[in-house]
Write an enzyme that holds these catalytic residues in place. Structure first.
Site, mmCIF file in Angstrom:
data_model
loop_
_atom_site.group_PDB
_atom_site.id
_atom_site.type_symbol
_atom_site.label_atom_id
_atom_site.label_comp_id
_atom_site.label_asym_id
_atom_site.label_seq_id
_atom_site.Cartn_x
_atom_site.Cartn_y
_atom_site.Cartn_z
ATOM 1 N N SER A 149 0.574 15.352 4.427
ATOM 2 C CA SER A 149 -0.214 15.709 5.613
ATOM 3 C C SER A 149 0.463 16.915 6.264
ATOM 4 C CB SER A 149 -0.198 14.517 6.582
ATOM 5 O OG SER A 149 -0.551 14.927 7.883
ATOM 6 N N TYR A 162 4.360 7.963 11.369
ATOM 7 C CA TYR A 162 3.536 8.668 10.375
ATOM 8 C C TYR A 162 4.142 10.040 10.041
ATOM 9 C CZ TYR A 162 -0.687 10.576 8.147
ATOM 10 O OH TYR A 162 -1.577 11.143 7.267
HETATM 11 N N1 LIG Z 1 -7.851 11.506 6.898
HETATM 12 C C1 LIG Z 1 -6.991 12.460 7.269
HETATM 13 O O1 LIG Z 1 -7.205 13.204 8.235
HETATM 14 C C2 LIG Z 1 -5.723 12.653 6.499
HETATM 15 C C3 LIG Z 1 -5.006 13.851 6.693
HETATM 16 C C4 LIG Z 1 -3.821 14.036 6.000
HETATM 17 C C5 LIG Z 1 -3.381 13.068 5.134
HETATM 18 N N2 LIG Z 1 -4.080 11.920 4.975
HETATM 19 C C6 LIG Z 1 -3.564 10.917 4.043
HETATM 20 O O2 LIG Z 1 -4.536 10.636 3.065
HETATM 21 C C7 LIG Z 1 -4.309 9.322 2.533
HETATM 22 C C8 LIG Z 1 -5.637 8.576 2.493
HETATM 23 O O3 LIG Z 1 -6.135 8.451 3.800
HETATM 24 P P1 LIG Z 1 -7.682 8.250 4.119
HETATM 25 O O4 LIG Z 1 -8.025 9.247 5.145
HETATM 26 O O5 LIG Z 1 -8.464 8.161 2.872
HETATM 27 O O6 LIG Z 1 -7.598 6.847 4.886
HETATM 28 P P2 LIG Z 1 -8.268 5.441 4.568
HETATM 29 O O7 LIG Z 1 -9.716 5.618 4.250
HETATM 30 O O8 LIG Z 1 -7.879 4.568 5.719
HETATM 31 O O9 LIG Z 1 -7.506 4.942 3.260
HETATM 32 C C9 LIG Z 1 -6.235 4.342 3.300
HETATM 33 C C10 LIG Z 1 -6.012 3.617 1.995
HETATM 34 O O10 LIG Z 1 -4.676 3.085 1.981
HETATM 35 C C11 LIG Z 1 -4.740 1.797 1.381
HETATM 36 N N3 LIG Z 1 -3.599 0.935 1.734
HETATM 37 C C12 LIG Z 1 -3.078 0.719 2.961
HETATM 38 N N4 LIG Z 1 -2.056 -0.170 2.866
HETATM 39 C C13 LIG Z 1 -1.931 -0.481 1.555
HETATM 40 C C14 LIG Z 1 -1.066 -1.345 0.814
HETATM 41 N N5 LIG Z 1 -0.092 -2.074 1.409
HETATM 42 N N6 LIG Z 1 -1.231 -1.440 -0.527
HETATM 43 C C15 LIG Z 1 -2.201 -0.745 -1.152
HETATM 44 N N7 LIG Z 1 -3.059 0.096 -0.509
HETATM 45 C C16 LIG Z 1 -2.921 0.216 0.826
HETATM 46 C C17 LIG Z 1 -6.062 1.229 1.905
HETATM 47 O O11 LIG Z 1 -6.457 0.164 1.087
HETATM 48 P P3 LIG Z 1 -7.130 -1.189 1.625
HETATM 49 O O12 LIG Z 1 -8.579 -1.056 1.327
HETATM 50 O O13 LIG Z 1 -6.458 -2.212 0.807
HETATM 51 O O14 LIG Z 1 -6.834 -1.288 3.100
HETATM 52 C C18 LIG Z 1 -6.975 2.444 1.787
HETATM 53 O O15 LIG Z 1 -7.496 2.534 0.468
HETATM 54 C C19 LIG Z 1 -3.245 8.686 3.422
HETATM 55 O O16 LIG Z 1 -1.998 8.775 2.789
HETATM 56 C C20 LIG Z 1 -3.243 9.576 4.665
HETATM 57 O O17 LIG Z 1 -1.999 9.587 5.313
HETATM 58 C C21 LIG Z 1 -5.259 11.683 5.631
#
Ligand SMILES: NC(=O)c1ccc[n+]([C@@H]2O[C@H](COP(=O)([O-])OP(=O)(O)OC[C@H]3O[C@@H](n4cnc5c(N)ncnc54)[C@H](OP(=O)(O)O)[C@@H]3O)[C@@H](O)[C@H]2O)c1
Length: 257
Positions: A149, A162
């Site tokens: 990120s 985070y």
């Molecule tokens: N959205 C943004 O603005 C943004 C920006 C920069 C970076 N990111 C990064 O992108 C990545 C994906 O984020 P997203 O935006 O797609 O969010 P999201 O839709 O909330 O997805 C998060 C994922 O993490 C999984 N997860 C959480 N705890 C877990 C565990 N203990 N074991 C296995 N899986 C687990 C969740 O699975 P469950 O279904 O099992 O809960 C879900 O699939 C993250 O690393 C985030 O930090 C996001």
């Protein structure tokens, strides 16, 4: 010299494992790799959620596999990777997209939340790299894309776990890239800016916060999933061979400003 660009960018029959596969960015990465010919396995904790995504893919003419994992548990991670390797005979690509985030004042930030964020975002990511890396080292081939990120290089108020966790993701990416460079394993990260998903939807309902974010992105708008697919495809493709240990910012010039 003539180059076969289709082969350089194609992923035909490569086996790709994606953690956070039930999340927005992980699922979109899955569509990307499947449309380039890869066999995709989406991992998450919730089988029902994954099943729905699998159905959605099917309705778009794409077959993908799903599997459950809790990346906080080493045994669960090892079992999930073994299932994939047993079924397909190998693993070529790992995308680490699982992640969690909480925004709270430093004095109130609980130890439990700290442990969860660091556990999922850093230790869990390492466990996945380690488990898939075992197969990559045997095959002498592998590509990892960690989802970092902009917070990996920028702090933020109320972001007590985070931002530190994403800083660690960047360093993990670089250290693994160095150790595994001689083994034909590339380890890179993408670092997106704000893309509205489950991870931040609630926080962004706060108008002041929403407007502050927007004011920091020189492009003048939020990132969208569609802006992530090209960079992810590139970092998973065979042509990434000499690109390793890099953090690719997809941030509308936020970190350049
Ligand atoms: N959205 C943004 O603005 C943004 C920006 C920069 C970076 N990111 C990064 O992108 C990545 C994906 O984020 P997203 O935006 O797609 O969010 P999201 O839709 O909330 O997805 C998060 C994922 O993490 C999984 N997860 C959480 N705890 C877990 C565990 N203990 N074991 C296995 N899986 C687990 C969740 O699975 P469950 O279904 O099992 O809960 C879900 O699939 C993250 O690393 C985030 O930090 C996001």
């Amino acid at each position: 010299m003539e180059y076969n660009l289709d082969a350089m960018y194609g992923l035909k029959d490569e086996v790709a494992v994606i953690t956070g596969g039930s999340g927005s960015i992980g699922a979109e990465a899955g569509v990307t790799l499947a449309s380039l010919g890869a066999r995709v396995v989406l991992l998450g904790r919730n089988e029902k959620k994954l099943g729905k995504i699998q159905e959605e893919y099917r309705s778009r003419g794409m077959e993908i596999d799903i599997g459950t994992v809790d990346i906080l548990e080493k045994a669960s991670v090892q079992a999930a990777m073994k299932n994939v390797a047993d079924k397909y005979g190998r693993i070529d690509i790992l995308i680490n997209s699982a992640g969690v985030s909480y925004l709270e004042d430093a004095v109130d930030f609980s130890e439990e939340k700290w442990d969860q964020v660091m556990g999922v975002n850093v230790k869990g990511m390492f466990l996945c790299c380690q488990a898939a890396g075992k197969y990559f080292l045997e095959q002498k081939k592998g590509r990892i894309v960690n989802v970092s990120s902009v917070r990996g290089i920028q702090g933020r108020t109320r972001d007590m776990a985070y931002a530190p966790s994403k800083g660690a993701v960047n360093q993990l990416t670089k250290s693994l890239a160095i150790e595994w460079a001689p083994h034909n394993i590339c380890v890179n990260a993408i670092a997106p800016t704000f893309t509205v998903t489950e991870i931040n939807r609630e926080d962004l309902k706060n108008k002041e916060y929403h407007d502050w974010v927007l004011s920091r992105i020189p492009k003048g708008r939020f990132c969208e999933l569609k802006y992530l697919v090209g960079p992810i495809a590139f970092l998973c493709s065979p042509c990434v061979e000499f690109v390793t240990g890099q953090i690719l910012y997809i941030d509308g010039a936020w970190t350049a400003a």
